[in-house]
Motif scaffolding. Structure first.
Motif: not given
Lengths: 307, 310
Positions: A155-157, B92-93, B269-273
């Protein structure tokens, strides 16, 4: 009833003293000197000694405890090592944010939980019941941080409907409130359903149906009243647990509340701040438990008149 | 000739126990369990399915080095933050470690955390609950006020204080969760002991001089077992969630441990990518916790409807 209330309050006092004592002892058995831990190994011992004296840490532990209780009774939880401010002031600054978050989360939990519970009970053993109860169990089983992260991502991104973090507008409060309330909504839904299903088997429900009342009237006018008693108690209890359990939600969304204060206090080894936040939230929980108990007494005529 | 090594009057009880054992043998003790298992499978297919899922997770945890496609600690900076692919099913992380392998190894951490502290805290709670219910009076008062204090604490905050005192790490999580969660068990065992100690079999044992400790552990405790088994199944998920939460807050398991909570926070830290870095371990937690909850619900219906009423 009043004697019951008095008794219940009297029981809470030793519990509260026990809680303060337990936290005090736990934080005093930390290996090493708290001032050295906070300032680091390489600070001049004379400075460490001076600060320890100023903070009263050179006194025997029993003296420290009684001084702490004496000051706490006057609303003084000491001074933060890191922020060099009165802990009570810091807590009171953060408290309104936690209250707002918890109350909004409670509304989310109540609305979703009660509606889902009623629908599931009315449609017992049908598709809707299974679907809602599946979702409820999912809510109970999901780690709070997972709900928060998924909401933040979707919902935010992705949809950009809400800000990613912060707590400065109503819009920014919605995702944290859903994240915190989702878990409780699951518990409320499960409890509402099971109570309603049980109540619906009673004779007075059959009588209500026999006299020609519509199903809607039977549920709202007769069944819900009795089924909701334990649910209401649970709802009150959940507000106090939300006030204290918002740690994860506040961490994910960057809400400057009490939970975040506690996490920051641990990260910076700020013992008075950690002690103050834990004591404060525990007092809230004890007060919440007391309120739930009293509310139950008020709402249930059997208990009210029996006393 | 009389056997003086025995306590006076215990022959009758022994005879009764022998008779009971004979009856049990005729019925087949294993059959009772089999019957209950059959009832569970018949009545609650979801609980049976959950048990299968949990067995699979348990097997994956035990045989992780064989099941995992890669070494969960092996870093490969050239392969960092790769999308899910046939080579790396969950990507992978940030250090190029295979996420699927880490999730599989993470099952070891979570299931151990779920089982060991729950066993310890329930053992503490059971002994204290038995003593409180059986002896009553001052013992009961002291133990129950102690339980009240423990229950008044927000459990996550209390665990955080314990972790603050002792520092991070898995062993300290064991200790923190064991200390935090005993009070609920103590309350339930106490309430059952209170009602069981008034039963005729306890009175009979008392009247023939059986020692109190023996009555508590050989006569009362076995009757509390169904509730304890159910409680055990329902306490495991809360321990798993607590560990995940503590690790997520950075005060639980420490790197490079493959704890699911720790993986979720590092992936944040990488939630959006690369959202799978956080979501994959979180989903694993959810599946295990849900399976334990379903299994616990099913076992409760079969073994202990009394607990459901409570």
């Amino acid at each position: 009833m009043w004697s019951r209330v008095g008794k219940r309050i009297a029981i809470s006092i030793p519990v509260l003293v026990g809680v303060v004592l337990a936290i005090f002892v736990m934080l005093r058995i930390v290996p090493g000197d708290p001032v050295t831990t906070m300032l680091g190994e390489h600070v001049n011992p004379a400075v460490i000694e001076k600060i320890s004296r100023e903070m009263g840490l050179d006194q025997p532990v029993t003296v420290q405890f009684f001084q702490y209780v004496f000051h706490a009774l006057q609303g003084d939880f000491g001074t933060s090592y890191r922020l060099n401010r009165n802990v009570t002031g810091i807590i009171l600054d953060a408290f309104p944010n936690t209250v707002k978050l918890s109350l909004l989360a409670a509304v989310v939990a109540w609305v979703i939980g009660i509606v889902a519970g009623i629908v599931a009970a009315v449609r017992q053993n049908r598709l809707l019941d299974r679907l809602f109860m599946g979702c409820a169990l999912m809510g109970v089983s999901m780690p709070v941080f997972m709900t928060a992260l998924v909401l933040q991502y979707v919902f935010a991104f992705k949809l950009k409907w809400f800000p990613v973090s912060g707590f400065d507008s109503v819009k920014a409060m919605i995702l944290p409130a859903i994240a915190l309330g989702w878990n409780s909504a699951g518990s409320i839904a499960r409890m509402t359903r099971s109570n309603l299903v049980e109540v619906m088997q009673n004779d007075y429900i059959r009588t209500a149906r026999a006299k020609g009342l519509r199903e809607h009237g039977v549920i709202v006018g007769h069944a819900l009243k009795n089924a909701m008693l334990p649910v209401v108690t649970m709802m009150v209890l959940q507000i106090s647990s939300m006030l204290s359990g918002a740690v994860l939600t506040e961490s994910v969304f960057g809400v400057p509340g009490i939970g975040r204060l506690a996490v920051n206090a641990i990260e910076t080894r700020d013992m008075p701040l950690l002690q103050g936040t834990v004591v404060f939230t525990t007092i809230l929980i004890i007060a919440g438990n007391l309120a739930a108990d009293l509310l139950y007494n008020v709402l249930d005529p059997r208990i009210r008149e029996g006393a | 000739m009389l056997d003086h090594s025995k306590e006076p009057g215990t022959e009758g009880l022994e005879n009764r126990q022998k008779e009971q054992a004979d009856v049990s043998a005729q019925l087949g003790e294993a059959d009772t369990w089999k019957d209950q298992l059959k009832t569970l499978v018949r009545q609650n297919k979801l609980a049976a399915f959950s048990a299968v899922i949990l067995i699979l997770f348990l097997l994956a945890a035990v045989f992780a080095p064989i099941v995992a496609p890669y070494d969960h600690l092996k870093q490969s900076l050239t392969d960092r933050l790769q999308d899910p692919s046939l080579a790396h099913w969950l990507g992978t992380d940030e250090l190029g470690r295979d996420v699927l392998s880490r999730v599989i190894f993470g099952a070891r951490v979570s299931l151990t955390i779920g089982l060991v502290p729950t066993l310890i805290s329930m053992a503490i709670g059971t002994v204290l609950g038995l003593c409180a219910g059986f002896y009553g009076g001052k013992t009961d008062f002291v133990i129950m006020r102690l339980a009240d204090v423990m229950l008044a604490f927000p459990s996550l905050l209390l665990a955080m204080v314990v972790m603050y005192t002792m520092g991070g790490g898995l062993i300290n999580i064991f200790i923190a969760l064991s200390l935090v969660n005993w009070a609920g068990t103590a309350r339930i065992v106490r309430s059952q002991t209170l009602s069981l100690k008034e039963k005729e079999f306890v009175e009979a044992a008392r009247s023939i001089g059986v020692r109190q400790w023996t009555i508590m552990f050989r006569h009362i405790l076995p009757n509390c077992l169904p509730s304890l088994i159910v409680l055990f199944t329902l306490n495991i998920p809360s321990a798993i969630l607590s560990e995940a939460s503590l690790s997520f807050l950075g005060i639980g398991a420490q790197p490079p441990s493959a704890s699911w909570g720790l993986m979720a926070v590092r992936g944040k830290k990488y939630l959006f990518s690369e959202p799978w870095l956080s979501i994959a371990p979180s989903v694993a937690i959810m599946i295990v916790v849900m399976a334990f909850n379903f299994l616990g619900d099913g076992l409760r219906d079969v073994l202990d409807p009394y607990l459901k009423e409570q």
